[in-house]
Design an enzyme around this catalytic site. Structure first.
Site, mmCIF file in Angstrom:
data_model
loop_
_atom_site.group_PDB
_atom_site.id
_atom_site.type_symbol
_atom_site.label_atom_id
_atom_site.label_comp_id
_atom_site.label_asym_id
_atom_site.label_seq_id
_atom_site.Cartn_x
_atom_site.Cartn_y
_atom_site.Cartn_z
ATOM 1 N N ASP A 157 -0.725 0.821 -4.755
ATOM 2 C CA ASP A 157 -1.047 -0.431 -3.875
ATOM 3 C C ASP A 157 -1.447 -0.151 -2.931
ATOM 4 O O ASP A 157 -2.172 1.479 -2.239
ATOM 5 C CB ASP A 157 0.281 -0.599 -3.714
ATOM 6 C CG ASP A 157 1.421 0.297 -3.461
ATOM 7 O OD1 ASP A 157 0.508 1.876 -2.816
ATOM 8 O OD2 ASP A 157 2.106 -0.123 -2.430
ATOM 9 N N ASP A 163 -0.833 0.282 1.453
ATOM 10 C CA ASP A 163 -0.803 -0.646 2.482
ATOM 11 C C ASP A 163 -0.546 -0.865 4.314
ATOM 12 O O ASP A 163 -1.941 0.476 4.478
ATOM 13 C CB ASP A 163 1.502 0.512 2.978
ATOM 14 C CG ASP A 163 1.904 0.427 1.169
ATOM 15 O OD1 ASP A 163 1.725 -0.169 0.430
ATOM 16 O OD2 ASP A 163 2.013 1.359 1.035
ATOM 17 N N ASP A 187 1.314 -4.291 1.096
ATOM 18 C CA ASP A 187 2.215 -4.313 1.410
ATOM 19 C C ASP A 187 1.732 -4.771 3.233
ATOM 20 O O ASP A 187 1.125 -3.877 3.422
ATOM 21 C CB ASP A 187 2.995 -3.273 1.047
ATOM 22 C CG ASP A 187 3.396 -2.695 -0.086
ATOM 23 O OD1 ASP A 187 3.089 -4.129 -1.100
ATOM 24 O OD2 ASP A 187 3.823 -1.677 -0.330
#
Length: 523
Positions: free
Chosen positions: A342, A344, A437
């Site tokens: 992912d 961030d 995120d």
């Protein structure tokens, strides 16, 4: 994209490049006049040198801007005895014996003690302290070398060059299995061992190599010995072939699924993600539904190129509403990794202008642009007066968003294809679902949030443990608090003092630690 500002630390460095003779912003009382310190800039950098000089002066030391006849102690970082002597020759210094040549660790010890400490042998730069030849096994050096290795990963520098991957991969399998069993003690034992071996600058080839090292318990030692002798570990293979471990490994790879849900599904007789998808009786959260819908994309690795493309989207969108905002990529990509699962981002605003609705505006724009596949916004519970939190390992109090974005992939040139091939390629999905995120933080807390969200998980855990056990402080993503200095306010409620910091370097200095760069935190 030159209209985007770099993180605060970098912009400070740029502003200071033009300074040749830094001057004190204010005068300080000199408490230790017998010590006249000069800090070498070589291999250190201007920003760090200026910060250390200012810190030393605040502590009552006389720290000179330039090398002069009055200097008694020369402090160097990452420089050998010979390198310092060569530098002094370049400064036309004839007799270097009048100086105490010391490593930066002496200066750090002085700052921690608040007074001069004895310049013991371990702090001195001496001719015999040259690095051993490359063909000399590191732990054939005297035993004290191993004992100097810290139990805390925040006191070790760990790059992506892992010389002991066969061991650390095994430890991480064992740690993950104990995490699935919610056995925190054994999980941490293997995580700390993996962190330690990642930091070693050589490959472990015999049991003697780990003699005297911390974080090597009996379980860890047994696995190392078996891998050295047999090339693999029977215990690790047993875990890899365990039905429960394999099921939990699959389940927890789904966005929104943790150990509790995995345990529930396993008890229901489910063993694979495909079985979960096929079971229409399951009650799934919105996050879990999105995780299963885009599972193939989300379980695949995110490349550095994809992270850069998403970074451009995030920065463009944020700066549409808040032009002065700082948007910083964190996590593994900030530590120098080329792949991740992912991406961030930390968002803050250095100016007086704030926008409490920024995250909602960003999400609304992505919806209109057709880029948003899923989002879950967690509103801020940040109340400065209620910090620090008792659960420093828990999720922080900043506003954040867990999203899935649609990243369009470059189309393949199909001009040479026939009609049937063109129709088939037209049906191929030209985008990939990417987990993103976003975290919004007040500017005052930005350095602490940046440190916390940059990872690695073990590095952050050890940094908080070091603060608590060695410094009697509380560290979390919001700030650093000194438990020994307590102010009593209304109703005699203890309000621990928040230690301000303008950069990650200052946080390390508050803790009495040598600064560790982001790419050296891959513990």
């Amino acid at each position: 994209m030159d209209r985007f500002k770099a993180p605060a630390v970098i912009s400070q460095r740029k502003r200071q490049k033009g300074l040749h003779s830094p001057k004190l912003s204010c005068s300080y009382e000199i408490k230790f006049s017998n010590f006249v310190i000069f800090i070498m800039q070589r291999k250190m950098g201007l920003t760090r040198r200026m910060f250390l000089m200012e810190l030393g002066r605040r502590k009552g030391f006389r720290v000179e801007n330039e090398l002069s006849d009055s200097v008694t102690h020369i402090v160097a970082e990452n420089n050998s005895y010979v390198e310092v002597l060569d530098w002094l020759k370049g400064q036309a210094v004839g007799d270097s014996s009048r100086f105490e040549l010391l490593d930066i660790s002496w200066f750090t010890a002085c700052m921690e003690a608040g007074r001069p400490v004895d310049s013991e042998v371990k702090y001195r730069l001496m001719e015999q302290s040259q690095s051993p030849p490359l063909n000399t096994p590191a732990l054939e050096m005297p035993a004290f070398i191993a004992t100097k290795v810290s139990q805390y990963s925040c006191q070790r520098k760990t790059t992506l060059n892992n010389y002991n991957k066969k061991f650390t991969d095994a430890f991480e399998v064992m740690a993950e299995n104990y995490e699935f069993k919610e056995n925190e003690i054994f999980c941490l034992e293997f995580l700390r061992a993996a962190s330690l071996l990642k930091s070693l600058p050589f490959s472990v080839t015999r049991m003697k190599d780990i003699q005297g090292l911390p974080c090597v318990g009996d379980q860890v030692r047994d696995i190392i010995e078996e891998i050295i002798e047999e090339g693999e570990s029977s215990r690790v293979n047993e875990v890899l072939n365990d039905e429960r471990y394999k099921a939990f490994k699959q389940f927890t790879s789904v966005f929104g699924v943790g150990v509790k849900t995995s345990e529930k599904w396993y008890r229901m007789g489910l063993r694979t993600v495909e079985e979960v998808k096929a079971d229409k009786t399951l009650k799934l959260s919105k996050m879990q539904k999105a995780g299963l819908l885009y599972y193939e994309d989300l379980v695949s690795c995110v490349s550095k190129a994809e992270a850069d493309a998403v970074s451009l989207i995030v920065k463009n969108t944020v700066c549409t509403f808040l032009p002065d905002a700082l948007v910083t990529i964190t996590g593994g990509f900030r530590r120098g990794k080329n792949i991740g699962h992912d991406i961030d981002f930390l968002i803050t605003n250095p100016g007086p202008r704030e926008d409490d609705e920024l995250l909602h505006k960003v999400i609304d724009l992505w919806k209109k642009q057709g880029l948003l596949l899923y989002c879950d916004i967690i509103e801020s519970t940040f109340v400065k007066e209620q910090l620090p939190s008792r659960k420093v390992d828990a999720m922080d109090h900043f506003q954040k968003c867990f999203a899935i974005l649609k990243l369009y992939q470059p189309r393949v040139d199909n001009s040479t294809c026939n009609t049937s091939e063109q129709l088939e390629m037209a049906e191929v999905k030209d985008w990939k679902a990417i987990r993103v995120d976003l975290v919004i933080t007040p500017f005052e807390q930005y350095p602490y949030a940046l440190l916390g969200w940059s990872g690695s998980r073990q590095f952050g855990r050890d940094l908080r443990r070091y603060a608590a056990h060695e410094r009697k402080m509380i560290l979390d993503n919001h700030g650093l608090y000194d438990r020994r200095k307590v102010l009593f306010i209304l109703r005699n409620k203890a309000n621990r003092i928040f230690l301000k910091a303008g950069s990650e370097e200052e946080i390390f200095a508050h803790l009495g630690l040598d600064y560790v760069e982001p790419w050296e935190r891959n513990a």
